[in-house]
Write a protein that holds these residues in place. Structure first.
Motif, PDB file in Angstrom:
ATOM      1  N   SER A  37      61.393 113.001  36.925  1.00 12.54           N
ATOM      2  CA  SER A  37      61.989 112.479  35.543  1.00 12.54           C
ATOM      3  C   SER A  37      61.082 111.157  35.108  1.00 12.54           C
ATOM      4  N   PHE A  38      60.320 110.499  36.187  1.00 15.16           N
ATOM      5  CA  PHE A  38      59.650 109.613  35.617  1.00 15.16           C
ATOM      6  C   PHE A  38      57.973 109.854  35.862  1.00 15.16           C
ATOM      7  N   ASP A  39      57.416 110.853  35.205  1.00 12.12           N
ATOM      8  CA  ASP A  39      56.241 111.099  35.551  1.00 12.12           C
ATOM      9  C   ASP A  39      55.304 110.361  35.161  1.00 12.12           C
ATOM     10  N   ASP A  40      54.031 110.322  35.757  1.00 10.50           N
ATOM     11  CA  ASP A  40      52.920 109.097  35.658  1.00 10.50           C
ATOM     12  C   ASP A  40      52.511 108.966  34.284  1.00 10.50           C
ATOM     13  N   THR A  41      52.397 107.807  34.044  1.00 10.63           N
ATOM     14  CA  THR A  41      52.034 107.395  32.448  1.00 10.63           C
ATOM     15  C   THR A  41      50.693 106.419  32.579  1.00 10.63           C
ATOM     16  N   PRO A  42      50.099 106.054  31.589  1.00 11.38           N
ATOM     17  CA  PRO A  42      49.353 104.871  31.813  1.00 11.38           C
ATOM     18  C   PRO A  42      49.985 103.534  32.129  1.00 11.38           C
TER      19      PRO A  42
ATOM     20  N   TRP B  42      59.634  87.777  19.404  1.00 12.71           N
ATOM     21  CA  TRP B  42      60.209  88.815  20.215  1.00 12.71           C
ATOM     22  C   TRP B  42      60.380  89.972  19.443  1.00 12.71           C
ATOM     23  N   ASN B  43      60.508  90.048  18.063  1.00 12.13           N
ATOM     24  CA  ASN B  43      60.410  91.314  17.207  1.00 12.13           C
ATOM     25  C   ASN B  43      59.068  91.716  17.122  1.00 12.13           C
ATOM     26  N   ARG B  44      57.964  90.849  17.065  1.00 11.18           N
ATOM     27  CA  ARG B  44      56.676  91.431  17.159  1.00 11.18           C
ATOM     28  C   ARG B  44      56.371  92.071  18.399  1.00 11.18           C
ATOM     29  N   LEU B  45      56.728  91.604  19.352  1.00 12.78           N
ATOM     30  CA  LEU B  45      56.470  92.277  20.772  1.00 12.78           C
ATOM     31  C   LEU B  45      57.201  93.644  20.731  1.00 12.78           C
ATOM     32  N   GLY B  46      58.188  93.761  20.131  1.00 14.63           N
ATOM     33  CA  GLY B  46      58.576  95.298  20.387  1.00 14.63           C
ATOM     34  C   GLY B  46      57.658  96.180  19.338  1.00 14.63           C
TER      35      GLY B  46
ATOM     36  N   PRO C  58      54.027  99.358  24.120  1.00  9.93           N
ATOM     37  CA  PRO C  58      54.110 100.867  24.000  1.00  9.93           C
ATOM     38  C   PRO C  58      55.776 101.142  24.532  1.00  9.93           C
ATOM     39  N   LYS C  59      56.410 102.018  23.697  1.00 13.17           N
ATOM     40  CA  LYS C  59      57.784 102.361  23.929  1.00 13.17           C
ATOM     41  C   LYS C  59      57.779 102.924  25.304  1.00 13.17           C
ATOM     42  N   PRO C  60      58.479 102.229  26.099  1.00 15.52           N
ATOM     43  CA  PRO C  60      58.806 102.451  27.704  1.00 15.52           C
ATOM     44  C   PRO C  60      60.069 103.590  27.579  1.00 15.52           C
ATOM     45  N   ARG C  61      59.893 104.286  28.774  1.00 10.70           N
ATOM     46  CA  ARG C  61      61.011 105.177  29.191  1.00 10.70           C
ATOM     47  C   ARG C  61      62.168 104.503  29.625  1.00 10.70           C
ATOM     48  N   ALA C  62      62.126 103.372  30.447  1.00  9.93           N
ATOM     49  CA  ALA C  62      63.257 102.507  30.493  1.00  9.93           C
ATOM     50  C   ALA C  62      62.529 101.223  30.887  1.00  9.93           C
ATOM     51  N   ILE C  63      63.666 100.268  30.836  1.00  6.83           N
ATOM     52  CA  ILE C  63      63.281  98.644  31.286  1.00  6.83           C
ATOM     53  C   ILE C  63      64.228  98.265  32.605  1.00  6.83           C
ATOM     54  N   LEU C  64      63.324  97.549  33.328  1.00  8.12           N
ATOM     55  CA  LEU C  64      63.842  97.020  34.451  1.00  8.12           C
ATOM     56  C   LEU C  64      63.802  95.350  34.148  1.00  8.12           C
TER      57      LEU C  64
ATOM     58  N   LEU D 182      59.140  99.340  31.700  1.00  9.91           N
ATOM     59  CA  LEU D 182      58.568  97.992  31.335  1.00  9.91           C
ATOM     60  C   LEU D 182      59.478  96.982  32.098  1.00  9.91           C
ATOM     61  N   VAL D 183      58.593  96.109  32.773  1.00 17.44           N
ATOM     62  CA  VAL D 183      59.292  95.290  33.708  1.00 17.44           C
ATOM     63  C   VAL D 183      59.369  93.933  32.984  1.00 17.44           C
ATOM     64  N   ILE D 184      60.449  93.448  32.823  1.00 17.68           N
ATOM     65  CA  ILE D 184      60.601  91.794  31.908  1.00 17.68           C
ATOM     66  C   ILE D 184      61.286  90.967  32.949  1.00 17.68           C
ATOM     67  N   GLY D 185      60.547  89.948  33.175  1.00 14.30           N
ATOM     68  CA  GLY D 185      61.315  88.665  33.766  1.00 14.30           C
ATOM     69  C   GLY D 185      61.704  87.654  32.712  1.00 14.30           C
TER      70      GLY D 185
END
Length: 274
Positions: free
Chosen positions: A12-17, A42-46, A50-56, A169-172
């Motif tokens: 369900s999480f196929d390969d992407t760039p 932060w607004n500009r960042l969004g 690229p729109k992610p499938r999910a965020i960690l 998208l991984v965010i710290g």
């Protein structure tokens, strides 16, 4: 979970760039409801990412014994702060969770266990509500093992690299410099650029080491400056940076944003690696 079930989740999480990775200096919880220069970035960042499938998200505000990943369908909004205006406590970030992503993380990183109680603390939602205000992207949080050192966290993070090619998208979320006991507000504005000399010096040192890809020096941060222990009296706000650096490929571009020291002893400096 059977191998067949896990295979289905992975597919369900196929390969992407390769997705970018982001470290955000989140600052005060008031950023959730204020209109300021940090929020504008932060607004500009969004709009740029690229729109992610999910965020960690790895937040400084979830410390545990062991490492856990949230595994509920609808994580609650946690108001883990005190003494702020009622408007802040009324905030909700109703993003769904992703049990599929949680299962994939747990399978790939053997040290990780499921958590069904936590949710999204303000280190995550106060930033995400500005980056992705529609709350339409699944969000999973990974905890920080309070009893492990920086090198352990860096090595654990390297096991998460595969997520970058799965549309995640991984965010710290933390702060490179974070000493609340020494905070000093200049001219009545918490967000005014103002800092102790050592805070500005360390902020520049951190950025230089990041640009040089000298991750070993950043893991062993206590030897970077005589005042490193003032900048990082406890490591929980610094460790999310190490998670993001561990996901960097050699030669990838680093772009800094919100690059300011405020309130004397707090760095808002943030970065994107892509």
């Amino acid at each position: 979970m059977t191998l067949k079930e896990l295979h289905k989740k992975v597919m369900s999480f196929d390969d992407t760039p390769l997705m970018p990775v982001v470290f955000v200096g989140h600052g005060t919880p008031m950023n959730a409801i204020e209109d300021n220069e940090f929020v504008h970035e932060w607004n500009r960042l969004g709009s740029e990412l690229p729109k992610p499938r999910a965020i960690l998200c790895i937040s400084a505000h979830w410390e545990t014994r062991g490492t856990f990943v949230t595994a509920m369908d609808m994580p609650k909004t946690i108001h883990d702060f005190y003494g702020f205006p009622r408007e802040l406590y009324n905030q909700r970030y109703a993003a769904p969770g992703s049990q599929d992503l949680s299962a994939i993380v747990k399978d790939h990183v053997k040290a990780v266990e499921f958590d069904y109680e936590w949710g999204l603390d303000h280190g995550s939602w106060s930033v995400l509500k500005h980056i992705y205000p529609l709350a339409d992207i699944p969000v999973v949080q990974l905890s920080i093992d309070h009893f492990k050192g920086p090198e352990y966290h860096y090595e654990l993070a390297r096991e998460l690299f595969f997520l970058r090619s799965k549309g995640v998208l991984v965010i710290g979320s933390g702060n490179m410099i974070h000493n609340l006991r020494m905070v000093k507000v200049e001219n009545g504005d918490f967000n005014t650029e103002y800092g102790y000399d050592w805070a500005f010096e360390l902020n520049d040192i951190f950025k230089n080491k990041i640009q040089e890809e000298n991750h070993n020096a950043l893991i062993d941060f206590s030897h970077l400056h005589d005042s490193a222990r003032l900048a990082i009296p406890t490591p929980e706000h610094y460790i999310p940076l190490l998670y993001i650096l561990a996901l960097q490929q050699k030669g990838e571009e680093v772009r800094f944003f919100n690059d300011k020291v405020i309130a004397g002893s707090l760095s808002m400096t943030s970065l994107i690696i892509s």
